[in-house]
Design an enzyme around this catalytic site. Sequence first.
Site, PDB file in Angstrom:
ATOM      1  CG  ASP A  52      44.287  36.685  32.213  1.00  0.00           C
ATOM      2  OD1 ASP A  52      43.545  35.685  32.178  1.00  0.00           O
ATOM      3  OD2 ASP A  52      43.844  37.858  32.153  1.00  0.00           O
ATOM      4  NE  ARG A  88      31.897  42.930  35.528  1.00  0.00           N
ATOM      5  CZ  ARG A  88      32.361  41.965  34.749  1.00  0.00           C
ATOM      6  NH1 ARG A  88      33.408  42.180  33.985  1.00  0.00           N
ATOM      7  NH2 ARG A  88      31.787  40.787  34.723  1.00  0.00           N
TER       8      ARG A  88
HETATM    9  C1  LIG Z   1      36.633  33.322  32.060  1.00  0.00           C
HETATM   10  S1  LIG Z   1      38.378  33.455  32.249  1.00  0.00           S
HETATM   11  C2  LIG Z   1      38.897  31.864  31.657  1.00  0.00           C
HETATM   12  C3  LIG Z   1      39.903  31.209  32.571  1.00  0.00           C
HETATM   13  C4  LIG Z   1      40.300  29.779  32.181  1.00  0.00           C
HETATM   14  N1  LIG Z   1      40.872  29.728  30.860  1.00  0.00           N
HETATM   15  C5  LIG Z   1      39.128  28.841  32.281  1.00  0.00           C
HETATM   16  O1  LIG Z   1      38.628  28.364  31.259  1.00  0.00           O
HETATM   17  O2  LIG Z   1      38.680  28.571  33.410  1.00  0.00           O
HETATM   18  C6  LIG Z   1      38.779  34.535  30.871  1.00  0.00           C
HETATM   19  C7  LIG Z   1      40.135  35.213  31.023  1.00  0.00           C
HETATM   20  O3  LIG Z   1      40.487  35.806  29.772  1.00  0.00           O
HETATM   21  C8  LIG Z   1      41.219  36.984  30.044  1.00  0.00           C
HETATM   22  N2  LIG Z   1      41.214  37.863  28.855  1.00  0.00           N
HETATM   23  C9  LIG Z   1      40.205  38.623  28.366  1.00  0.00           C
HETATM   24  N3  LIG Z   1      40.604  39.311  27.287  1.00  0.00           N
HETATM   25  C10 LIG Z   1      41.901  38.974  27.076  1.00  0.00           C
HETATM   26  C11 LIG Z   1      42.872  39.359  26.113  1.00  0.00           C
HETATM   27  N4  LIG Z   1      42.595  40.235  25.142  1.00  0.00           N
HETATM   28  N5  LIG Z   1      44.108  38.824  26.209  1.00  0.00           N
HETATM   29  C12 LIG Z   1      44.412  37.930  27.188  1.00  0.00           C
HETATM   30  N6  LIG Z   1      43.536  37.529  28.131  1.00  0.00           N
HETATM   31  C13 LIG Z   1      42.293  38.045  28.074  1.00  0.00           C
HETATM   32  C14 LIG Z   1      40.506  37.591  31.241  1.00  0.00           C
HETATM   33  O4  LIG Z   1      41.328  38.485  31.948  1.00  0.00           O
HETATM   34  C15 LIG Z   1      40.121  36.344  32.042  1.00  0.00           C
HETATM   35  O5  LIG Z   1      41.028  36.083  33.084  1.00  0.00           O
END
Ligand SMILES: C[S@@+](CC[C@H](N)C(=O)[O-])C[C@H]1O[C@@H](n2cnc3c(N)ncnc32)[C@H](O)[C@@H]1O
Length: 268
Positions: free
Chosen positions: A140, A39
């Site tokens: 996010d 990445r």
């Molecule tokens: C796999 S996606 C989940 C999206 C959606 N909630 C779903 O279930 O389809 C995880 C998201 O969590 C966000 N994320 C990771 N760490 C985070 C943090 N500390 N605070 C806020 N968002 C975070 C990432 O940027 C990513 O967009």
Amino acid sequence: MTNFETLPSEEVYTLFQKLVYDKLGIHLAKQKRMMLGHRLLKRVKHIKANGFSDYFRFISHPDNDHELEIALELMTTNETFFFREEKHFEYMAKTILPNINPNKEYKVWSAASSSGEEPYSIAMLLNEHCSAPWSVVASDVNKSVLAHARKGIYIDDRTKLLPHKYREAYCVKGTNEFEGYMRVKPELRNRLHFFSFNLLDSMSSLGKFDLIFIRNVMIYFDDKTRQKIINGLQQCLNEGGYLFISHSETLHGLEHSFELIKPAIYRC
Ligand SMILES: C[S@@+](CC[C@H](N)C(=O)[O-])C[C@H]1O[C@@H](n2cnc3c(N)ncnc32)[C@H](O)[C@@H]1O
């Protein structure tokens, strides 16, 4: 950088692990060294760093916050799709929404919204089934996915999981250079508020919600971080409010006062 350094040494990897943990709460396992290499390699080359160690030094310097943000965004996994884990939406439509107070605004927070498929699915469902005025906010930590979410433009393929009636009612087909894309109609898009928020930060100024979606993000956190987030979320839910986590996640082992209603559905 030599042609051979496509991943950081174990020693340098531990520096990245600590950084990602401190900034995002994400626990990068030992086996993710290769993934991190994949990445970040483009960025290492882009800034002409002399390897991963040099890149780490670069992003640690206060003048290079922008590159640090790019590196951290590359560490997040943003996989999502419309109406993911349908059972939550069924439960909302059949059990929660028929029993709400029609005179009180119904407030929903999608707390790790990624590129927007989750909050737009929520908004479509509310528009069809909610008798009260409603609002959806979505956050996010990754600003690039939020920018995508605000635009609401998706490759046609991504919208295939949308029930036909929702595609018809809430999306428009792209033309010319947007052939093969769908866009969420402005009437719906403009009702959502997207904002950047790190789940490690204090939630005390966010207000209260009736339903919080926090799905497929806590899997990246350890128990200490999960506990801190759950404590914050409890404060953000109205009495009787619901918390949806992913069906592949659990609150097991954490202290909380939620009642487990069904798998992945908790109530305050
Ligand atoms: C796999 S996606 C989940 C999206 C959606 N909630 C779903 O279930 O389809 C995880 C998201 O969590 C966000 N994320 C990771 N760490 C985070 C943090 N500390 N605070 C806020 N968002 C975070 C990432 O940027 C990513 O967009």
